[in-house]
Motif scaffolding. Structure first.
Motif, mmCIF file in Angstrom:
data_model
loop_
_atom_site.group_PDB
_atom_site.id
_atom_site.type_symbol
_atom_site.label_atom_id
_atom_site.label_comp_id
_atom_site.label_asym_id
_atom_site.label_seq_id
_atom_site.Cartn_x
_atom_site.Cartn_y
_atom_site.Cartn_z
ATOM 1 N N GLN A 1 0.819 -1.198 0.000
ATOM 2 C CA GLN A 1 0.000 0.000 0.000
ATOM 3 C C GLN A 1 0.864 1.264 0.000
ATOM 4 N N GLY A 2 2.171 1.068 0.057
ATOM 5 C CA GLY A 2 3.089 2.200 0.107
ATOM 6 C C GLY A 2 3.795 2.429 -1.214
ATOM 7 N N THR A 3 5.039 2.894 -1.140
ATOM 8 C CA THR A 3 5.783 3.248 -2.351
ATOM 9 C C THR A 3 6.336 2.035 -3.079
ATOM 10 N N GLN A 4 6.588 0.960 -2.349
ATOM 11 C CA GLN A 4 7.076 -0.254 -2.999
ATOM 12 C C GLN A 4 5.918 -0.985 -3.651
ATOM 13 N N GLU A 5 6.243 -1.852 -4.583
ATOM 14 C CA GLU A 5 5.212 -2.631 -5.247
ATOM 15 C C GLU A 5 4.765 -3.813 -4.393
ATOM 16 N N TYR A 6 5.720 -4.348 -3.624
ATOM 17 C CA TYR A 6 5.418 -5.494 -2.778
ATOM 18 C C TYR A 6 6.033 -5.303 -1.394
ATOM 19 N N GLU A 7 5.495 -6.019 -0.417
ATOM 20 C CA GLU A 7 6.050 -6.039 0.925
ATOM 21 C C GLU A 7 5.777 -7.392 1.562
ATOM 22 N N LEU A 8 6.406 -7.615 2.695
ATOM 23 C CA LEU A 8 6.289 -8.895 3.384
ATOM 24 C C LEU A 8 5.546 -8.696 4.696
ATOM 25 N N VAL A 9 4.527 -9.500 4.943
ATOM 26 C CA VAL A 9 3.726 -9.383 6.164
ATOM 27 C C VAL A 9 4.083 -10.520 7.113
ATOM 28 N N TYR A 10 4.427 -10.132 8.346
ATOM 29 C CA TYR A 10 4.684 -11.135 9.391
ATOM 30 C C TYR A 10 3.581 -11.053 10.436
ATOM 31 N N ASN A 11 2.934 -12.180 10.700
ATOM 32 C CA ASN A 11 1.872 -12.262 11.695
ATOM 33 C C ASN A 11 2.257 -13.303 12.735
ATOM 34 N N SER A 12 2.488 -12.874 13.955
ATOM 35 C CA SER A 12 2.946 -13.804 15.000
ATOM 36 C C SER A 12 1.897 -14.853 15.339
ATOM 37 N N ASN A 13 0.627 -14.614 14.959
ATOM 38 C CA ASN A 13 -0.431 -15.581 15.238
ATOM 39 C C ASN A 13 -0.542 -16.655 14.165
ATOM 40 N N ASP A 14 0.232 -16.502 13.108
ATOM 41 C CA ASP A 14 0.234 -17.500 12.036
ATOM 42 C C ASP A 14 1.411 -18.448 12.271
ATOM 43 N N SER A 15 1.132 -19.720 12.492
ATOM 44 C CA SER A 15 2.191 -20.683 12.826
ATOM 45 C C SER A 15 3.180 -20.907 11.689
ATOM 46 N N SER A 16 2.793 -20.554 10.475
ATOM 47 C CA SER A 16 3.709 -20.724 9.336
ATOM 48 C C SER A 16 4.671 -19.554 9.207
ATOM 49 N N HIS A 17 4.466 -18.494 9.971
ATOM 50 C CA HIS A 17 5.340 -17.318 9.918
ATOM 51 C C HIS A 17 6.401 -17.400 11.019
ATOM 52 N N SER A 18 7.516 -16.735 10.793
ATOM 53 C CA SER A 18 8.568 -16.689 11.812
ATOM 54 C C SER A 18 9.398 -15.421 11.647
ATOM 55 N N LEU A 19 9.933 -14.937 12.747
ATOM 56 C CA LEU A 19 10.829 -13.777 12.734
ATOM 57 C C LEU A 19 11.879 -14.019 13.811
ATOM 58 N N SER A 20 13.130 -14.041 13.412
ATOM 59 C CA SER A 20 14.196 -14.315 14.374
ATOM 60 C C SER A 20 15.373 -13.387 14.160
ATOM 61 N N VAL A 21 16.031 -13.063 15.272
ATOM 62 C CA VAL A 21 17.245 -12.244 15.218
ATOM 63 C C VAL A 21 18.432 -13.171 14.987
ATOM 64 N N ILE A 22 19.156 -12.955 13.904
ATOM 65 C CA ILE A 22 20.343 -13.758 13.596
ATOM 66 C C ILE A 22 21.548 -13.212 14.349
ATOM 67 N N GLY A 23 21.734 -11.901 14.267
ATOM 68 C CA GLY A 23 22.869 -11.265 14.937
ATOM 69 C C GLY A 23 22.448 -9.989 15.629
ATOM 70 N N ASP A 24 22.729 -9.897 16.922
ATOM 71 C CA ASP A 24 22.344 -8.722 17.704
ATOM 72 C C ASP A 24 23.390 -7.615 17.549
ATOM 73 N N VAL A 25 23.045 -6.422 17.985
ATOM 74 C CA VAL A 25 23.981 -5.292 17.986
ATOM 75 C C VAL A 25 23.933 -4.618 19.354
ATOM 76 N N PRO A 26 24.994 -3.938 19.767
ATOM 77 C CA PRO A 26 24.973 -3.209 21.047
ATOM 78 C C PRO A 26 24.151 -1.940 20.922
ATOM 79 N N GLU A 27 23.838 -1.348 22.053
ATOM 80 C CA GLU A 27 23.079 -0.095 22.053
ATOM 81 C C GLU A 27 23.855 1.026 21.369
ATOM 82 N N SER A 28 25.171 0.883 21.337
ATOM 83 C CA SER A 28 26.027 1.915 20.740
ATOM 84 C C SER A 28 26.212 1.746 19.238
ATOM 85 N N TYR A 29 25.467 0.856 18.607
ATOM 86 C CA TYR A 29 25.614 0.626 17.156
ATOM 87 C C TYR A 29 25.542 1.969 16.424
ATOM 88 N N PRO A 30 26.573 2.321 15.645
ATOM 89 C CA PRO A 30 26.705 3.696 15.157
ATOM 90 C C PRO A 30 25.922 4.032 13.889
#
Length: 510
Positions: free
Chosen positions: A109-138
């Protein structure tokens, strides 16, 4: 001619069909964000996995938005997060983290033609942090300077513009390969370690082995004290070796690192830089070299303009030159591209004519700052000649022989009172010298005479001289500072920002 820069949504491209089939049929590689945005999965509502670094986070009541970039394209992929309060609280998402998202591919619905929707209530969806960063990430979504970013050599290319510059470099390299291949040149790899000083300026880095025993103080070094049996250096130019290879191949070129131990920290100089060099056999006139140089620069610039104007190509100008879409930046780039692609042939003047123009017009005939014949034409003079006086890329030819290296032959119209050599510099507005080239002295006796006049060590140069007594041919060539061209075409002010890891005096961070 470039009249505008168009930035539109990415449309379908039949030329991308092969890429689509390749990654959909299983190449063993996950699709990049570039592939997801341009090639597209086969249908809306399909399940897609995207991976990259978080560029920005926005949280609303009913939806959150995470922009993810993997560096394959300028654009970020927009991730729409349902149940944002729950998801953001649980995962503690931060700018800079690398994440993997599996969700539903939908029309945006925005400027891009497509986007990805993540819904935590959908068991087929997932979102995970691969690599964290410190609070000081510049690297945050806020304005900063390129100078400040140089303090973070391992992170600075996660900014959109500097990542675009690296893709731009890659694109331009491919265009030079294309150009030289189409003209029967052979790409070669001359050595970076040399026993010769091509330029004769002595601004070289010495190559030494830490394991070798150094000669005691006061004792002259013997061949045994050197790793290679003699003093060796990092090359300032591959020209001499490139000549050897060209004499066997007719036409040869290279794009390779070069090194200069010049104590200079300007926006035009690097201690380690990339040089594009070419040698061409069976030419006997300097104008053949200048015409070829102009053809080469026009070729890659014309293709760049075509790509920038083609809104159906991979991101067009956006992907090549980054996000600096201020009006003034666009106008600078357009002006530079248009100057190179002018309908008129680039002007050419001799060094003598350049001195006369500088004294008469730039200095307005005043005795103060007046240049004498034999003086060096400095960078401010070069920028003025090309940018203000001619308003065009400019060739300056036939410099005094005393200013140039030993291998350059006499000019066609040689004047003993003012001895000059058959050479040229290509000067660009706002940057100064970009290319330096010359005919090469192919006559053995003439070359020996010049080397003796300069009191050079002829014995150490026998390998080079041997080419003049074993089937010599007339030839010439040139060298171009690759970073200077990239900086000029992309309107970047400093060459330190168009090379991945700049090496300059007193700075080698990693």
């Amino acid at each position: 001619m470039l009249n505008r820069l168009s930035v539109t949504k990415t449309g379908p491209l039949s030329s991308l069909a092969r890429l689509q089939r390749a990654y959909l049929s299983g190449t063993g590689l996950s699709p990049t964000i570039k592939e997801l945005l341009l090639v597209k999965p086969p249908a809306v509502d399909s399940t897609v996995v995207a991976q990259g670094h978080i560029r920005s986070i926005r949280q609303g009541k009913s939806a959150g938005f995470v922009d993810v970039s993997d560096g394959s394209i300028h654009s970020s992929l927009n991730i729409v997060v349902k149940n944002p309060l729950e998801v953001f609280s649980k995962l503690q998402l931060k700018v800079g983290q690398s994440i993997a998202v599996k969700g539903q591919w939908v029309e945006s619905q925005g400027t891009q033609e497509y986007e990805l929707v993540y819904n935590s209530n959908d068991s087929s969806h997932s979102l995970s942090v691969i690599g964290d960063v410190p609070e000081s990430y510049p690297i945050q979504k806020k304005a900063t300077t390129y100078q400040n970013l140089r303090n973070y050599p391992t992170l600075r290319h996660r900014t959109s513009t500097l990542a675009s510059i690296l893709r731009f470099r890659s694109y331009m390299e491919a265009k030079f390969f294309e150009f030289f291949n189409s003209r029967d040149f052979v790409k070669v790899v001359p050595p970076l370690i040399t026993s010769s000083d091509c330029e004769g300026a002595g601004e070289q880095f010495v190559v030494e082995s830490l394991a070798k025993t150094k000669a005691p103080i006061g004792k002259e070094k013997t061949p045994e004290d050197y790793f290679f049996g003699k003093a060796t250096y990092m090359t300032v130019s591959t020209q001499l070796h490139l000549e050897v290879l060209a004499l066997s191949l007719n036409r040869a070129w290279t794009l390779t690192p070069c090194f200069r131990a010049e104590d200079s920290n300007t926006n035009r100089h690097l201690s380690e830089f990339w040089m594009l060099e070419a040698e061409i056999c069976y030419i006997d006139d300097l104008e053949q070299l200048t015409a070829f140089t102009e053809e080469m620069i026009r070729y890659v610039t014309k293709d760049l303009v075509a790509k920038a104007e083609d809104s159906l190509t991979t991101g067009g100008a956006v992907d090549l030159i980054g996000s600096r879409f201020k009006k003034e930046d666009i106008e600078i780039m357009k002006g530079r591209w248009n100057s190179i692609l002018s309908e008129e042939k680039w002007p050419s003047i001799t060094y003598t004519e350049a001195i006369e123009i500088i004294n008469r017009v730039m200095n307005k005939g005043r005795s103060k700052n007046r240049l004498q014949w034999g003086d060096s034409i400095q960078t401010p003079h070069e920028k003025w000649l090309a940018g203000e006086h001619f308003k065009s890329p400019l060739f300056i030819t036939d410099y005094p022989s005393g200013e140039k290296p030993f291998y350059m032959p006499k000019s066609k119209n040689f004047d003993p009172a003012r001895p000059t050599v058959a050479c040229y510099d290509l000067i660009l507005p706002e940057i100064g010298e970009l290319v330096g080239g010359s005919m090469r002295e192919h006559n053995y006796e003439n070359l020996i005479a010049e080397m003796k006049r300069r009191d050079m060590n002829i014995e150490d140069m026998q390998w080079y001289l041997s080419t003049r007594i074993n089937g010599t041919v007339p030839h010439g060539g040139f060298g171009m500072g690759f970073e200077r061209l990239i900086a000029y075409l992309s309107a970047m002010e400093n060459v330190k920002d168009v090379i991945p890891f700049p090496r300059v005096p007193e700075s080698c961070q990693c």
